[in-house]
Design a protein around this motif. Structure first.
Motif, mmCIF file in Angstrom:
data_model
loop_
_atom_site.group_PDB
_atom_site.id
_atom_site.type_symbol
_atom_site.label_atom_id
_atom_site.label_comp_id
_atom_site.label_asym_id
_atom_site.label_seq_id
_atom_site.Cartn_x
_atom_site.Cartn_y
_atom_site.Cartn_z
ATOM 1 N N GLU A 1 0.835 -1.185 0.000
ATOM 2 C CA GLU A 1 0.000 0.000 0.000
ATOM 3 C C GLU A 1 0.875 1.241 0.000
ATOM 4 O O GLU A 1 1.795 1.371 0.790
ATOM 5 N N ALA A 2 0.595 2.143 -0.906
ATOM 6 C CA ALA A 2 1.369 3.372 -1.002
ATOM 7 C C ALA A 2 0.832 4.401 -0.004
ATOM 8 O O ALA A 2 -0.375 4.532 0.182
ATOM 9 N N LEU A 3 1.750 5.120 0.633
ATOM 10 C CA LEU A 3 1.351 6.185 1.539
ATOM 11 C C LEU A 3 0.839 7.362 0.722
ATOM 12 O O LEU A 3 1.330 7.622 -0.377
ATOM 13 N N PRO A 4 -0.149 8.109 1.244
ATOM 14 C CA PRO A 4 -0.656 9.263 0.495
ATOM 15 C C PRO A 4 0.408 10.354 0.389
ATOM 16 O O PRO A 4 1.231 10.537 1.284
ATOM 17 N N VAL A 5 0.383 11.077 -0.720
ATOM 18 C CA VAL A 5 1.324 12.168 -0.964
ATOM 19 C C VAL A 5 0.853 13.404 -0.207
ATOM 20 O O VAL A 5 -0.337 13.689 -0.121
ATOM 21 N N CYS A 6 1.801 14.152 0.342
ATOM 22 C CA CYS A 6 1.498 15.371 1.098
ATOM 23 C C CYS A 6 0.836 16.399 0.174
ATOM 24 O O CYS A 6 1.386 16.743 -0.871
ATOM 25 N N PRO A 7 -0.337 16.914 0.562
ATOM 26 C CA PRO A 7 -1.003 17.919 -0.278
ATOM 27 C C PRO A 7 -0.320 19.288 -0.219
ATOM 28 O O PRO A 7 -0.553 20.134 -1.068
ATOM 29 N N TRP A 8 0.534 19.516 0.769
ATOM 30 C CA TRP A 8 1.183 20.815 0.934
ATOM 31 C C TRP A 8 2.425 20.943 0.055
ATOM 32 O O TRP A 8 2.610 21.948 -0.613
ATOM 33 N N CYS A 9 3.304 19.930 0.111
ATOM 34 C CA CYS A 9 4.563 20.049 -0.647
ATOM 35 C C CYS A 9 4.574 19.177 -1.898
ATOM 36 O O CYS A 9 5.323 19.437 -2.826
ATOM 37 N N GLY A 10 3.775 18.120 -1.919
ATOM 38 C CA GLY A 10 3.716 17.237 -3.077
ATOM 39 C C GLY A 10 4.903 16.307 -3.222
ATOM 40 O O GLY A 10 4.958 15.509 -4.135
ATOM 41 N N ALA A 11 5.877 16.413 -2.304
ATOM 42 C CA ALA A 11 7.082 15.593 -2.405
ATOM 43 C C ALA A 11 7.105 14.483 -1.367
ATOM 44 O O ALA A 11 7.549 13.381 -1.647
ATOM 45 N N GLY A 12 6.660 14.787 -0.158
ATOM 46 C CA GLY A 12 6.701 13.810 0.924
ATOM 47 C C GLY A 12 5.459 12.944 0.970
ATOM 48 O O GLY A 12 4.507 13.141 0.223
ATOM 49 N N HIS A 13 5.492 11.969 1.856
ATOM 50 C CA HIS A 13 4.351 11.091 2.074
ATOM 51 C C HIS A 13 3.863 11.263 3.504
ATOM 52 O O HIS A 13 4.645 11.598 4.399
ATOM 53 N N LEU A 14 2.578 11.034 3.721
ATOM 54 C CA LEU A 14 1.977 11.227 5.036
ATOM 55 C C LEU A 14 2.020 9.937 5.845
ATOM 56 O O LEU A 14 1.578 8.897 5.380
ATOM 57 N N ASN A 15 2.558 10.032 7.056
ATOM 58 C CA ASN A 15 2.622 8.912 7.987
ATOM 59 C C ASN A 15 1.693 9.188 9.152
ATOM 60 O O ASN A 15 1.621 10.318 9.651
ATOM 61 N N VAL A 16 0.984 8.168 9.616
ATOM 62 C CA VAL A 16 0.103 8.306 10.769
ATOM 63 C C VAL A 16 0.968 8.396 12.020
ATOM 64 O O VAL A 16 1.800 7.535 12.275
ATOM 65 N N ILE A 17 0.789 9.470 12.804
ATOM 66 C CA ILE A 17 1.538 9.600 14.050
ATOM 67 C C ILE A 17 0.628 9.471 15.268
ATOM 68 O O ILE A 17 1.111 9.231 16.364
ATOM 69 N N GLU A 18 -0.695 9.627 15.064
ATOM 70 C CA GLU A 18 -1.633 9.483 16.176
ATOM 71 C C GLU A 18 -3.009 9.087 15.639
ATOM 72 O O GLU A 18 -3.453 9.610 14.622
ATOM 73 N N GLU A 19 -3.654 8.179 16.338
ATOM 74 C CA GLU A 19 -5.010 7.760 15.996
ATOM 75 C C GLU A 19 -5.833 7.774 17.275
ATOM 76 O O GLU A 19 -5.487 7.107 18.248
ATOM 77 N N THR A 20 -6.893 8.577 17.291
ATOM 78 C CA THR A 20 -7.750 8.689 18.469
ATOM 79 C C THR A 20 -9.204 8.507 18.052
ATOM 80 O O THR A 20 -9.555 8.743 16.891
ATOM 81 N N PRO A 21 -10.065 8.106 18.981
ATOM 82 C CA PRO A 21 -11.493 8.008 18.647
ATOM 83 C C PRO A 21 -12.051 9.384 18.280
ATOM 84 O O PRO A 21 -11.698 10.391 18.891
ATOM 85 N N ASP A 22 -12.884 9.414 17.263
ATOM 86 C CA ASP A 22 -13.513 10.662 16.839
ATOM 87 C C ASP A 22 -14.384 11.192 17.971
ATOM 88 O O ASP A 22 -15.094 10.426 18.613
ATOM 89 N N PRO A 23 -14.345 12.521 18.254
ATOM 90 C CA PRO A 23 -15.135 13.060 19.356
ATOM 91 C C PRO A 23 -16.644 12.868 19.184
ATOM 92 O O PRO A 23 -17.368 12.724 20.171
ATOM 93 N N ASN A 24 -17.123 12.846 17.941
ATOM 94 C CA ASN A 24 -18.561 12.700 17.706
ATOM 95 C C ASN A 24 -18.978 11.271 17.402
ATOM 96 O O ASN A 24 -20.036 10.835 17.824
ATOM 97 N N PHE A 25 -18.164 10.554 16.645
ATOM 98 C CA PHE A 25 -18.555 9.239 16.166
ATOM 99 C C PHE A 25 -17.641 8.116 16.667
ATOM 100 O O PHE A 25 -17.636 7.026 16.115
#
Length: 65
Positions: free
Chosen positions: A18-42
């Motif tokens: 699975e390919a990591l998503p490309v950063c929408p800001w710089c277009g060069a890097g990839h986005l890594n998950v650094i934190e996952e928390t339960p959604d406040p509403n759902f």
């Protein structure tokens, strides 16, 4: 082989490709998950909020989903 075992086998085989998503800001890097928390509403329904960080040294921006 049970259905659960088959799904586990397929997920294990696919996960490294699975390919990591490309950063929408710089277009060069990839986005890594650094934190996952339960959604406040759902969160009670199993929905998570993710904090992602760009791995490009020049960018490093955070994105929340």
């Amino acid at each position: 082989m049970t259905l659960f075992e088959e799904l586990n086998r397929v997920a294990t085989r696919i996960a490294p490709n699975e390919a990591l998503p490309v950063c929408p800001w710089c277009g060069a890097g990839h986005l890594n998950v650094i934190e996952e928390t339960p959604d406040p509403n759902f969160g009670a329904l199993g929905v998570s909020s993710l904090t992602l960080r760009c791995d490009a040294s020049a960018c490093g921006r955070l994105t929340k989903t």
